[in-house]
Design an enzyme around this catalytic site. Structure first.
Site, short mmCIF file in Angstrom:
data_model
loop_
_atom_site.label_atom_id
_atom_site.label_comp_id
_atom_site.label_asym_id
_atom_site.label_seq_id
_atom_site.Cartn_x
_atom_site.Cartn_y
_atom_site.Cartn_z
N CYS A 50 0.87 -1.19 0.00
CA CYS A 50 0.00 0.00 0.00
C CYS A 50 0.90 1.23 0.00
O CYS A 50 2.11 1.12 -0.25
CB CYS A 50 -0.96 -0.02 1.18
SG CYS A 50 -0.14 -0.02 2.80
N ASN A 78 2.45 1.46 4.22
CA ASN A 78 2.80 0.21 4.92
C ASN A 78 2.57 0.31 6.43
O ASN A 78 3.28 -0.33 7.22
CB ASN A 78 4.25 -0.21 4.63
CG ASN A 78 4.58 -1.65 5.05
OD1 ASN A 78 5.71 -1.94 5.43
ND2 ASN A 78 3.63 -2.54 5.00
N CYS A 116 -1.09 0.86 7.43
CA CYS A 116 -2.53 0.59 7.63
C CYS A 116 -2.98 -0.66 6.86
O CYS A 116 -3.16 -1.73 7.44
CB CYS A 116 -3.37 1.79 7.20
SG CYS A 116 -3.02 3.31 8.10
N ARG A 117 -3.15 -0.54 5.53
CA ARG A 117 -3.77 -1.61 4.76
C ARG A 117 -2.89 -2.84 4.59
O ARG A 117 -3.30 -3.97 4.91
CB ARG A 117 -4.21 -1.10 3.38
CG ARG A 117 -5.33 -0.09 3.44
CD ARG A 117 -5.50 0.66 2.13
NE ARG A 117 -4.37 1.55 1.87
CZ ARG A 117 -4.23 2.30 0.78
NH1 ARG A 117 -5.16 2.25 -0.15
NH2 ARG A 117 -3.18 3.08 0.64
N SER A 118 -1.67 -2.64 4.10
CA SER A 118 -0.86 -3.83 3.77
C SER A 118 -0.43 -4.64 4.99
O SER A 118 -0.47 -5.88 4.93
CB SER A 118 0.33 -3.47 2.87
OG SER A 118 1.22 -2.58 3.49
N ASP A 176 -7.56 3.87 1.71
CA ASP A 176 -6.65 4.22 2.79
C ASP A 176 -7.46 4.82 3.95
O ASP A 176 -8.14 5.84 3.77
CB ASP A 176 -5.68 5.25 2.19
CG ASP A 176 -4.91 6.02 3.20
OD1 ASP A 176 -4.90 5.62 4.36
OD2 ASP A 176 -4.30 7.02 2.80
P1 4NP Z 1 -1.64 2.87 4.11
O1 4NP Z 1 -2.16 4.27 4.68
O2 4NP Z 1 -1.16 3.15 2.69
O3 4NP Z 1 -2.84 1.99 4.12
O4 4NP Z 1 -0.52 2.42 5.03
C1 4NP Z 1 -1.36 5.41 4.70
C2 4NP Z 1 -0.66 5.73 5.83
C3 4NP Z 1 0.13 6.87 5.86
C4 4NP Z 1 0.20 7.68 4.75
C5 4NP Z 1 -0.49 7.37 3.62
C6 4NP Z 1 -1.27 6.21 3.58
N1 4NP Z 1 0.97 8.86 4.79
O5 4NP Z 1 1.01 9.59 3.80
O6 4NP Z 1 1.61 9.16 5.82
#
Ligand code: 4NP
Length: 159
Positions: free
Chosen positions: A13, A16, A18-20, A131
């Site tokens: 994702c 790295n 939240c989702r993945s 996200d």
């Molecule tokens: P993820 O969510 O892609 O599901 O881990 C996010 C977490 C943090 C950020 C973007 C997406 N960020 O920009 O900090």
């Protein structure tokens, strides 16, 4: 089965955190209830290196804990070698797919991983897994349900 025949799955994702890592933890937990757990290698990574070495978002960890699933992953950025080492790279939205192909796919044709949207396994047909980072705990619960459905369907089709 020899280790070289393991099914090697990488979730990627944006951050790295939240989702993945949630998908990694959920799929690993489901696989451990099956007889063939030694055949799987499951990992996760992010497009960004912003959170390198950090644990997952506490809201995601809380939802996993509520379902009895642990997650000890430390964030890392995806790398070119992942395309050579994994069979499948599961992305969560179209930007992840575009970024993977544009910035991380080896230019020399040595990739063996195919890049797929994990949401294509959703029996409810929601192909984009959003996200939840800027949302609240209810968004993390929705993310959990979405990913869990996809994991179950993916494993059903992997039989
Ligand atoms: P993820 O969510 O892609 O599901 O881990 C996010 C977490 C943090 C950020 C973007 C997406 N960020 O920009 O900090």
């Amino acid at each position: 089965m020899a280790e070289s025949e393991a099914r090697k799955i990488l979730f990627v994702c944006l951050g790295n955190i939240c989702r993945s890592p949630s998908a990694e933890a959920i799929l690993r937990s489901l696989v451990q209830t099956r007889e063939d757990k030694s055949e799987w290698e499951i990992d996760s990574a992010g497009i960004l290196d912003l959170h390198e070495g950090l644990r997952s978002d506490s809201r995601g960890l809380e939802v996993l804990r509520d379902h009895g699933i642990s997650n000890h992953h430390r964030a890392r950025q995806v790398r070119e070698d992942d395309f050579r080492n994994f069979d499948v790279i599961f992305a969560f939205d179209d930007s992840n797919v575009a970024d993977l192909n544009e910035f991380f796919r080896p230019a020399d044709g040595s990739a063996r991983a195919k890049v797929e949207l994990f949401g294509t396994y959703d029996p409810k047909g929601k192909r984009i897994i959003h996200d939840p980072y800027y949302g609240d705990i209810s968004d993390f619960e929705k993310m959990f349900d979405h990913i869990y459905r996809c994991c179950e369907e993916f494993l059903r089709q992997s039989n």
